[in-house]
Scaffold this motif. Structure first.
Motif, PDB file in Angstrom:
ATOM      1  N   MET A 181       0.839  -1.185   0.000  1.00 33.59           N
ATOM      2  CA  MET A 181       0.000   0.000   0.000  1.00 33.59           C
ATOM      3  C   MET A 181       0.887   1.252   0.000  1.00 33.59           C
ATOM      4  SD  MET A 181      -2.592   1.467   2.909  1.00 33.59           S
ATOM      5  CE  MET A 181      -3.432  -0.087   3.103  1.00 33.59           C
ATOM      6  N   SER A 182       0.561   2.186  -0.879  1.00 36.19           N
ATOM      7  CA  SER A 182       1.333   3.419  -0.951  1.00 36.19           C
ATOM      8  C   SER A 182       0.988   4.335   0.212  1.00 36.19           C
ATOM      9  CB  SER A 182       1.057   4.134  -2.279  1.00 36.19           C
ATOM     10  OG  SER A 182      -0.284   4.560  -2.328  1.00 36.19           O
ATOM     11  N   ARG A 183       1.901   5.251   0.492  1.00 39.18           N
ATOM     12  CA  ARG A 183       1.666   6.198   1.579  1.00 39.18           C
ATOM     13  C   ARG A 183       0.489   7.117   1.261  1.00 39.18           C
ATOM     14  NH1 ARG A 183       6.905   9.298   3.474  1.00 39.18           N
ATOM     15  NH2 ARG A 183       7.504   7.087   3.645  1.00 39.18           N
ATOM     16  N   LYS A 184       0.354   7.462  -0.006  1.00 35.13           N
ATOM     17  CA  LYS A 184      -0.744   8.336  -0.409  1.00 35.13           C
ATOM     18  C   LYS A 184      -2.091   7.657  -0.200  1.00 35.13           C
ATOM     19  CE  LYS A 184      -2.386  11.043  -4.357  1.00 35.13           C
ATOM     20  NZ  LYS A 184      -2.152  11.393  -5.778  1.00 35.13           N
ATOM     21  N   ARG A 185      -2.175   6.379  -0.563  1.00 37.48           N
ATOM     22  CA  ARG A 185      -3.424   5.644  -0.371  1.00 37.48           C
ATOM     23  C   ARG A 185      -3.741   5.492   1.113  1.00 37.48           C
ATOM     24  NH1 ARG A 185      -4.607  -0.665  -2.078  1.00 37.48           N
ATOM     25  NH2 ARG A 185      -6.808  -0.685  -1.485  1.00 37.48           N
ATOM     26  N   PHE A 186      -2.720   5.251   1.928  1.00 36.93           N
ATOM     27  CA  PHE A 186      -2.931   5.105   3.365  1.00 36.93           C
ATOM     28  C   PHE A 186      -3.488   6.393   3.960  1.00 36.93           C
ATOM     29  CE2 PHE A 186      -1.315   5.428   7.747  1.00 36.93           C
ATOM     30  CZ  PHE A 186      -1.919   4.295   8.284  1.00 36.93           C
ATOM     31  N   ARG A 187      -2.915   7.534   3.571  1.00 41.59           N
ATOM     32  CA  ARG A 187      -3.424   8.806   4.072  1.00 41.59           C
ATOM     33  C   ARG A 187      -4.852   9.042   3.611  1.00 41.59           C
ATOM     34  NH1 ARG A 187       1.752  10.994   2.540  1.00 41.59           N
ATOM     35  NH2 ARG A 187       0.734  11.879   0.704  1.00 41.59           N
ATOM     36  N   MET A 222      -7.086   6.778   2.988  1.00 41.03           N
ATOM     37  CA  MET A 222      -7.951   5.913   3.788  1.00 41.03           C
ATOM     38  C   MET A 222      -8.216   6.515   5.168  1.00 41.03           C
ATOM     39  SD  MET A 222      -6.687   2.012   2.984  1.00 41.03           S
ATOM     40  CE  MET A 222      -7.724   1.424   4.317  1.00 41.03           C
ATOM     41  N   ILE A 223      -7.178   7.066   5.781  1.00 38.95           N
ATOM     42  CA  ILE A 223      -7.342   7.669   7.102  1.00 38.95           C
ATOM     43  C   ILE A 223      -8.346   8.815   7.054  1.00 38.95           C
ATOM     44  CG2 ILE A 223      -6.189   8.950   8.943  1.00 38.95           C
ATOM     45  CD1 ILE A 223      -5.496   6.021   8.932  1.00 38.95           C
ATOM     46  N   PHE A 224      -8.202   9.687   6.060  1.00 35.51           N
ATOM     47  CA  PHE A 224      -9.114  10.830   5.946  1.00 35.51           C
ATOM     48  C   PHE A 224     -10.546  10.367   5.655  1.00 35.51           C
ATOM     49  CE2 PHE A 224      -5.173  13.329   4.705  1.00 35.51           C
ATOM     50  CZ  PHE A 224      -5.103  13.971   5.932  1.00 35.51           C
ATOM     51  N   MET A 225     -10.691   9.352   4.809  1.00 34.73           N
ATOM     52  CA  MET A 225     -12.030   8.841   4.492  1.00 34.73           C
ATOM     53  C   MET A 225     -12.692   8.221   5.713  1.00 34.73           C
ATOM     54  SD  MET A 225     -11.314   7.175   0.718  1.00 34.73           S
ATOM     55  CE  MET A 225     -13.015   6.679   0.474  1.00 34.73           C
ATOM     56  N   ILE A 226     -11.925   7.478   6.521  1.00 35.22           N
ATOM     57  CA  ILE A 226     -12.487   6.861   7.719  1.00 35.22           C
ATOM     58  C   ILE A 226     -12.894   7.927   8.732  1.00 35.22           C
ATOM     59  CG2 ILE A 226     -11.936   5.414   9.723  1.00 35.22           C
ATOM     60  CD1 ILE A 226     -10.215   3.703   7.857  1.00 35.22           C
ATOM     61  N   ILE A 227     -12.040   8.949   8.905  1.00 34.18           N
ATOM     62  CA  ILE A 227     -12.374  10.033   9.834  1.00 34.18           C
ATOM     63  C   ILE A 227     -13.644  10.756   9.381  1.00 34.18           C
ATOM     64  CG2 ILE A 227     -11.617  12.278  10.719  1.00 34.18           C
ATOM     65  CD1 ILE A 227      -8.762  11.207  10.671  1.00 34.18           C
ATOM     66  N   VAL A 258     -12.699   0.278   7.379  1.00 32.63           N
ATOM     67  CA  VAL A 258     -11.526  -0.079   6.582  1.00 32.63           C
ATOM     68  C   VAL A 258     -11.944  -0.930   5.394  1.00 32.63           C
ATOM     69  CG1 VAL A 258      -9.384  -1.413   6.586  1.00 32.63           C
ATOM     70  CG2 VAL A 258      -9.884   0.127   8.478  1.00 32.63           C
ATOM     71  N   ASN A 259     -12.833  -1.890   5.618  1.00 33.71           N
ATOM     72  CA  ASN A 259     -13.309  -2.726   4.511  1.00 33.71           C
ATOM     73  C   ASN A 259     -14.065  -1.910   3.464  1.00 33.71           C
ATOM     74  OD1 ASN A 259     -12.272  -5.056   5.699  1.00 33.71           O
ATOM     75  ND2 ASN A 259     -14.157  -5.476   6.820  1.00 33.71           N
ATOM     76  N   VAL A 260     -14.803  -0.893   3.919  1.00 36.13           N
ATOM     77  CA  VAL A 260     -15.580  -0.077   2.982  1.00 36.13           C
ATOM     78  C   VAL A 260     -14.685   0.780   2.104  1.00 36.13           C
ATOM     79  CG1 VAL A 260     -17.291   1.778   2.820  1.00 36.13           C
ATOM     80  CG2 VAL A 260     -17.621  -0.071   4.462  1.00 36.13           C
ATOM     81  N   VAL A 261     -13.680   1.426   2.718  1.00 34.64           N
ATOM     82  CA  VAL A 261     -12.872   2.399   1.976  1.00 34.64           C
ATOM     83  C   VAL A 261     -11.649   1.771   1.319  1.00 34.64           C
ATOM     84  CG1 VAL A 261     -13.604   4.188   3.594  1.00 34.64           C
ATOM     85  CG2 VAL A 261     -11.404   3.055   3.933  1.00 34.64           C
ATOM     86  N   TRP A 262     -11.408   0.481   1.531  1.00 30.04           N
ATOM     87  CA  TRP A 262     -10.191  -0.150   1.009  1.00 30.04           C
ATOM     88  C   TRP A 262     -10.062   0.024  -0.486  1.00 30.04           C
ATOM     89  CZ3 TRP A 262      -5.846  -1.895   3.080  1.00 30.04           C
ATOM     90  CH2 TRP A 262      -5.011  -2.722   2.323  1.00 30.04           C
ATOM     91  N   ASP A 263     -11.146  -0.253  -1.227  1.00 32.44           N
ATOM     92  CA  ASP A 263     -11.112  -0.099  -2.690  1.00 32.44           C
ATOM     93  C   ASP A 263     -11.345   1.350  -3.099  1.00 32.44           C
ATOM     94  OD1 ASP A 263     -10.549  -2.737  -3.244  1.00 32.44           O
ATOM     95  OD2 ASP A 263     -12.642  -3.326  -3.345  1.00 32.44           O
ATOM     96  N   GLN A 264     -12.131   2.083  -2.325  1.00 35.28           N
ATOM     97  CA  GLN A 264     -12.437   3.464  -2.685  1.00 35.28           C
ATOM     98  C   GLN A 264     -11.205   4.348  -2.621  1.00 35.28           C
ATOM     99  OE1 GLN A 264     -15.581   4.776  -0.104  1.00 35.28           O
ATOM    100  NE2 GLN A 264     -17.014   3.206  -0.778  1.00 35.28           N
ATOM    101  N   ALA A 265     -10.231   3.961  -1.797  1.00 43.52           N
ATOM    102  CA  ALA A 265      -9.041   4.809  -1.606  1.00 43.52           C
ATOM    103  C   ALA A 265      -7.969   4.540  -2.659  1.00 43.52           C
ATOM    104  CB  ALA A 265      -8.466   4.577  -0.211  1.00 43.52           C
ATOM    105  N   LYS A 266      -8.198   3.625  -3.588  1.00 48.25           N
ATOM    106  CA  LYS A 266      -7.198   3.366  -4.611  1.00 48.25           C
ATOM    107  C   LYS A 266      -7.060   4.586  -5.527  1.00 48.25           C
ATOM    108  CE  LYS A 266      -7.534  -1.670  -4.940  1.00 48.25           C
ATOM    109  NZ  LYS A 266      -7.870  -2.801  -5.805  1.00 48.25           N
TER     110      LYS A 266
END
Length: 274
Positions: free
Chosen positions: A1-7, A9-14, A266-274
């Motif tokens: 997972m790239s750092r950009k995708r991880f960030r 995901m964090i923003f989407m979950i928040i 996390v399961n919801v945004v996993w694909d959305q954050a690509k």
């Protein structure tokens, strides 16, 4: 997972967790976890009684891995002696009560994936929650069977290997290596199964693995940290008196519920954050 995708995901979950719907879901789960304890103890006691295992096995595990306050509260709720004469109707009633937390998780999962918590209707979803808690309880019983009778199983297997195959087999090393990894694998499978079956909309199993890994590890880590905090720093007796044990238990359930909801996100945004 790239750092950009991880960030991302964090923003989407928040952002998702800041929605009004999610503001009280952890407290709701904590309440239903507490309400489900006694029915679960009844069913677990009857199932373990079939294999001549007492509830003291659960009490010993709790006293080893959670704080004294939580262990005391759980021991109070999980104290049950199997009668052997319990009726089918009472078992069904207990399953209905024990599945309240599963039903709440189901509604949260449905809302997270589809935006509609109801799913296929109240009664169909309620019976689906009962099916899920039945599977979860049998997984718990099987895990306890491995912990209690695993030593005997390994001894029989080692005797067979020594007598018939002529190979030396170290029982102590095998039991030390296999006992807890096998129990942890069952624990992870139980969490993954719940994440997989609770949403009404069927999700591919590989897409629920990220949230399952986070929730499984997160609940264990949170339990260890909270147990240490409750044992060393927290003084619930000073603030809550006779209610201290219940407050400590509810707060632990609240943390676990919040982690479970984060795993769903996390399961919801996993694909959305690509």
């Amino acid at each position: 997972m790239s750092r950009k995708r991880f960030r991302r995901m964090i923003f989407m979950i928040i952002k998702r967790m800041s929605e009004p719907y999610y503001q009280g879901v952890a407290a709701e789960l904590a309440f239903f976890f507490l309400m489900s304890l006694v029915p679960i103890a009844i069913i677990l006691g009857e199932l373990l009684g079939v294999f001549s295992i007492s509830m003291s096995v659960i009490h010993e595990l709790l006293s080893e891995y959670v704080s004294p306050e939580i262990a005391k509260s759980l021991s109070t709720y999980l104290s049950y002696t199997p009668s052997g004469t319990i009726s089918v109707l009472f078992i069904l009633f207990s399953l209905w009560a024990a599945s309240k937390a599963q039903f709440s998780m189901m509604r949260i999962s449905n809302y997270s994936f589809t935006g509609h918590p109801s799913g296929r209707g109240y009664f169909r979803e309620r019976f689906r929650a009962i099916k899920t808690i039945v599977f979860t309880l049998f997984t718990l019983v099987f895990s306890l069977l491995i912990l209690v009778y695993g030593e005997l199983i390994i001894k029989v297997f080692s005797a067979y290997v020594t007598d018939f195959l002529g190979l030396t087999f170290s029982f102590d090393e095998a039991w030390y290596l296999l006992r807890w990894p096998f129990a942890m694998a069952l624990y992870f499978f139980m969490v993954s199964y719940n994440y997989y079956v609770l949403p009404t909309e069927r999700i591919p199993f590989k897409k629920i693995l990220p949230g399952s890994i986070l929730a499984s590890g997160g609940m264990l880590l949170a339990t260890w940290i909270y147990s240490y905090y409750a044992s060393v720093f927290a003084n619930y007796d000073l603030l809550y008196g006779s209610l201290a044990a219940i407050v400590a238990l509810l707060f632990w359930f609240y943390i676990l519920g919040y982690i479970l909801v984060i795993g769903i996100q996390v399961n919801v945004v996993w694909d959305q954050a690509k």
